[in-house]
Design a protein around this motif. Structure first.
Motif, mmCIF file in Angstrom:
data_model
loop_
_atom_site.group_PDB
_atom_site.id
_atom_site.type_symbol
_atom_site.label_atom_id
_atom_site.label_comp_id
_atom_site.label_asym_id
_atom_site.label_seq_id
_atom_site.Cartn_x
_atom_site.Cartn_y
_atom_site.Cartn_z
ATOM 1 N N ASN A 128 12.147 -15.475 -2.549
ATOM 2 C CA ASN A 128 10.965 -16.309 -2.286
ATOM 3 C C ASN A 128 9.775 -15.460 -1.823
ATOM 4 N N LEU A 129 9.904 -14.135 -2.052
ATOM 5 C CA LEU A 129 8.849 -13.226 -1.603
ATOM 6 C C LEU A 129 8.951 -11.923 -2.392
ATOM 7 N N ILE A 130 7.787 -11.321 -2.706
ATOM 8 C CA ILE A 130 7.790 -10.005 -3.357
ATOM 9 C C ILE A 130 6.948 -9.069 -2.495
ATOM 10 N N ILE A 131 7.531 -7.893 -2.177
ATOM 11 C CA ILE A 131 6.814 -6.945 -1.316
ATOM 12 C C ILE A 131 6.541 -5.652 -2.081
ATOM 13 N N PHE A 132 5.267 -5.279 -2.148
ATOM 14 C CA PHE A 132 4.871 -4.050 -2.840
ATOM 15 C C PHE A 132 4.779 -2.885 -1.857
ATOM 16 N N ASN A 133 5.123 -1.698 -2.359
ATOM 17 C CA ASN A 133 5.224 -0.524 -1.494
ATOM 18 C C ASN A 133 3.873 0.110 -1.151
ATOM 19 N N ASP A 134 2.806 -0.346 -1.773
ATOM 20 C CA ASP A 134 1.473 0.191 -1.460
ATOM 21 C C ASP A 134 0.529 -0.946 -1.130
ATOM 22 N N GLU A 135 -0.645 -0.578 -0.613
ATOM 23 C CA GLU A 135 -1.624 -1.617 -0.315
ATOM 24 C C GLU A 135 -2.229 -2.114 -1.628
ATOM 25 N N LEU A 136 -2.206 -3.427 -1.834
ATOM 26 C CA LEU A 136 -2.746 -4.021 -3.065
ATOM 27 C C LEU A 136 -4.202 -4.409 -2.857
ATOM 28 N N SER A 137 -4.960 -4.361 -3.936
ATOM 29 C CA SER A 137 -6.358 -4.799 -3.833
ATOM 30 C C SER A 137 -6.373 -6.331 -3.868
ATOM 31 N N PRO A 138 -7.479 -6.941 -3.402
ATOM 32 C CA PRO A 138 -7.558 -8.405 -3.427
ATOM 33 C C PRO A 138 -7.287 -8.977 -4.820
ATOM 34 N N SER A 139 -7.820 -8.335 -5.869
ATOM 35 C CA SER A 139 -7.638 -8.908 -7.216
ATOM 36 C C SER A 139 -6.194 -8.731 -7.693
ATOM 37 N N GLN A 140 -5.553 -7.637 -7.285
ATOM 38 C CA GLN A 140 -4.137 -7.451 -7.679
ATOM 39 C C GLN A 140 -3.262 -8.542 -7.057
ATOM 40 N N ILE A 141 -3.494 -8.845 -5.774
ATOM 41 C CA ILE A 141 -2.715 -9.917 -5.127
ATOM 42 C C ILE A 141 -2.934 -11.226 -5.888
ATOM 43 N N ARG A 142 -4.199 -11.506 -6.199
ATOM 44 C CA ARG A 142 -4.538 -12.775 -6.850
ATOM 45 C C ARG A 142 -3.857 -12.866 -8.217
ATOM 46 N N ASN A 143 -3.991 -11.796 -9.027
ATOM 47 C CA ASN A 143 -3.407 -11.813 -10.378
ATOM 48 C C ASN A 143 -1.886 -11.917 -10.350
ATOM 49 N N LEU A 144 -1.277 -11.174 -9.440
ATOM 50 C CA LEU A 144 0.187 -11.203 -9.356
ATOM 51 C C LEU A 144 0.679 -12.581 -8.933
ATOM 52 N N GLU A 145 -0.001 -13.164 -7.940
ATOM 53 C CA GLU A 145 0.456 -14.483 -7.473
ATOM 54 C C GLU A 145 0.256 -15.543 -8.560
ATOM 55 N N THR A 146 -0.811 -15.395 -9.332
ATOM 56 C CA THR A 146 -1.062 -16.362 -10.410
ATOM 57 C C THR A 146 0.027 -16.247 -11.474
ATOM 58 N N ASP A 147 0.322 -15.007 -11.888
ATOM 59 C CA ASP A 147 1.276 -14.803 -12.979
ATOM 60 C C ASP A 147 2.733 -15.007 -12.549
ATOM 61 N N LEU A 148 3.013 -14.777 -11.267
ATOM 62 C CA LEU A 148 4.406 -14.880 -10.824
ATOM 63 C C LEU A 148 4.688 -16.202 -10.105
ATOM 64 N N SER A 149 3.612 -16.945 -9.807
ATOM 65 C CA SER A 149 3.718 -18.213 -9.056
ATOM 66 C C SER A 149 4.589 -18.059 -7.817
ATOM 67 N N CYS A 150 4.330 -16.988 -7.057
ATOM 68 C CA CYS A 150 5.085 -16.835 -5.815
ATOM 69 C C CYS A 150 4.260 -16.027 -4.824
ATOM 70 N N LYS A 151 4.807 -15.898 -3.625
ATOM 71 C CA LYS A 151 4.071 -15.201 -2.568
ATOM 72 C C LYS A 151 4.265 -13.687 -2.715
ATOM 73 N N VAL A 152 3.134 -12.957 -2.713
ATOM 74 C CA VAL A 152 3.154 -11.503 -2.868
ATOM 75 C C VAL A 152 2.501 -10.882 -1.635
ATOM 76 N N ILE A 153 3.176 -9.932 -1.019
ATOM 77 C CA ILE A 153 2.534 -9.216 0.086
ATOM 78 C C ILE A 153 2.696 -7.711 -0.146
ATOM 79 N N ASP A 154 2.008 -6.907 0.653
ATOM 80 C CA ASP A 154 2.126 -5.462 0.466
ATOM 81 C C ASP A 154 2.592 -4.793 1.758
ATOM 82 N N ARG A 155 2.812 -3.506 1.648
ATOM 83 C CA ARG A 155 3.343 -2.718 2.773
ATOM 84 C C ARG A 155 2.472 -2.850 4.030
ATOM 85 N N THR A 156 1.144 -2.889 3.807
ATOM 86 C CA THR A 156 0.220 -2.961 4.951
ATOM 87 C C THR A 156 0.454 -4.214 5.777
#
Length: 418
Positions: free
Chosen positions: A72-100
């Motif tokens: 129910n969560l995806i965690i990326f190993n680097d800091e994501l840009s605002p647009s990367q978070i937005r695009n990933l959440e749109t395409d994956l329909s789930c909550k995305v967070i980053d290491r930061t």
């Protein structure tokens, strides 16, 4: 609240030597937030994909893994840009967070003093500011847990407009400045008293607080208020503790314990914690505590050295304290020129560590004999307090002292030297 189950995602850019370890570290950070890691996806790339961070084919693969593992969560190993978070959440329909966000979350849970809480909050708001739009959209998908707490009480905090967040940042920064000014006054005072400062640095959970408590127990009087918090977890210490270590020979030094480092420490956080880290910058000696039982200990040394360089600390003499030597099967205590193998929890190697520290910070002491006239009695008291008096004899002309004293005092009172 339902258990958070996460997929970790990392991109190995141009074959980084520390990549595997940084993924392992990400899993430890997730565990520190009570998140269960149920899967991992990595990709080798020459450059980051600007829109989704990972390649579009990998996004599909990630979606499949996410469903299969019922995450129910995806965690990326680097800091994501605002647009990367937005695009990933749109395409994956789930909550995305980053290491930061993960690190900010842990810091928020651990911050005890007002100063540490302010530092964390400033870093969180600065991280949030450019990401407001993306975060708003993902609110519908959030059910609490990691990565939401530090977005405030969910929606209300996010509904603050940009201007109010900026106002909040500046108000908190002002309050922080007051705390920093206070700390600087204390540091100036210490400089004036000429007490040497020794700073413990190292990777998070290397045992810095345990080393400090062991030294306090031996040389600081072990009142409860003296001991610092120690626990086997990431970032147990966020506050800088300063304690006085009194040695039997009238010499003393201040020992400071600082926040531990991890790789890719978010820059907002380094900026916010600069005042805490300044304690390190003004030290006369660093004791770099290393978890010698960790098979990757050499990487951890590199990460710490890199972080010190990032905050501008390059030329302070350093002792390497290889801690947890008992777990590494090392024959301890063992002393080399600027290194010691020890086990702080077992209190093995503490006297040897203190000897190493003394050799560094009390280099400017000289052995001498002085004959101090009886009408200069105040000077005898001064030396009793500020030098290591080995013998005092009372003669017709005055008091003869055999002692080790600071070179500066030796020069100043040269007329009494025999």
């Amino acid at each position: 609240m339902e258990q958070q189950k996460a997929i970790l995602v990392g991109v190995n850019l141009n074959h980084q030597p520390d990549f595997e370890y940084s993924m392992e570290e990400l899993a430890n950070l997730a565990a520190a937030c009570d998140v269960a890691v149920v899967g991992e996806l990595t990709q080798n790339m020459e450059r980051i994909n600007k829109s989704h961070y990972i390649g579009t084919g990998k996004v599909e693969e990630l979606r499949g893994l996410y469903d299969a593992m019922e995450a129910n969560l995806i965690i990326f190993n680097d800091e994501l840009s605002p647009s990367q978070i937005r695009n990933l959440e749109t395409d994956l329909s789930c909550k995305v967070i980053d290491r930061t966000i993960l690190i900010l979350d842990i810091f928020e849970q651990r911050a005890r003093t007002r100063e540490a809480q302010l530092q964390v909050e400033v870093a969180q708001l600065q991280y949030m500011l450019p990401r407001l739009v993306g975060l708003r959209e993902s609110l519908g998908r959030q059910s609490g847990g990691v990565g939401t707490r530090n977005r405030g009480a969910g929606e209300t905090r996010l509904e603050l407009d940009r201007r109010r967040i900026e106002e909040k940042i500046s108000a908190l920064s002002k309050e922080l400045e007051t705390a920093v000014a206070q700390r600087q006054i204390q540091r100036k005072q210490r400089k004036r008293n000429e007490i040497p400062v020794v700073s413990l640095v190292g990777y998070t959970n290397a045992g810095k607080s345990t080393v400090m408590n062991a030294l306090l127990e031996s040389f600081g009087g072990s009142g409860e208020n003296k001991q610092v918090f120690e626990k086997n977890m990431l970032f147990a210490t966020l506050e800088t503790s300063v304690r006085s270590i009194q040695l039997p020979d009238n010499k003393s030094f201040l020992l400071t314990d600082t926040v531990g480092f991890v790789s890719k420490l978010p820059h907002h956080l380094i900026k916010a914690f600069r005042s805490t880290l300044e304690e390190v910058a003004e030290a006369d000696l660093l004791v770099h505590v290393v978890d010698y039982s960790n098979p990757k200990y050499e990487q951890l040394i590199r990460i710490t050295e890199q972080t010190l360089k990032e905050i501008g600390i390059t030329d302070i003499p350093t002792i390497l304290a290889y801690n947890k030597g008992d777990l590494a099967g090392e024959d301890i205590p063992k002393v080399e020129e600027t290194a010691i193998y020890m086990a702080a929890k077992q209190r093995t190697g503490i006297p040897e560590l203190v000897d190493l520290i003394k050799n560094h910070i009390f280099k400017d002491y000289v052995s001498c004999e002085m004959l101090i006239p009886y009408d200069q009695g105040g000077l005898v008291s001064y030396f009793n307090e500020h030098a290591h008096v080995l013998r005092a004899e009372y003669e017709n002309e005055g008091t003869r002292l055999r002692m080790e004293c600071k070179t500066k005092d030796y020069e100043k009172y040269r007329e009494y030297v025999l």
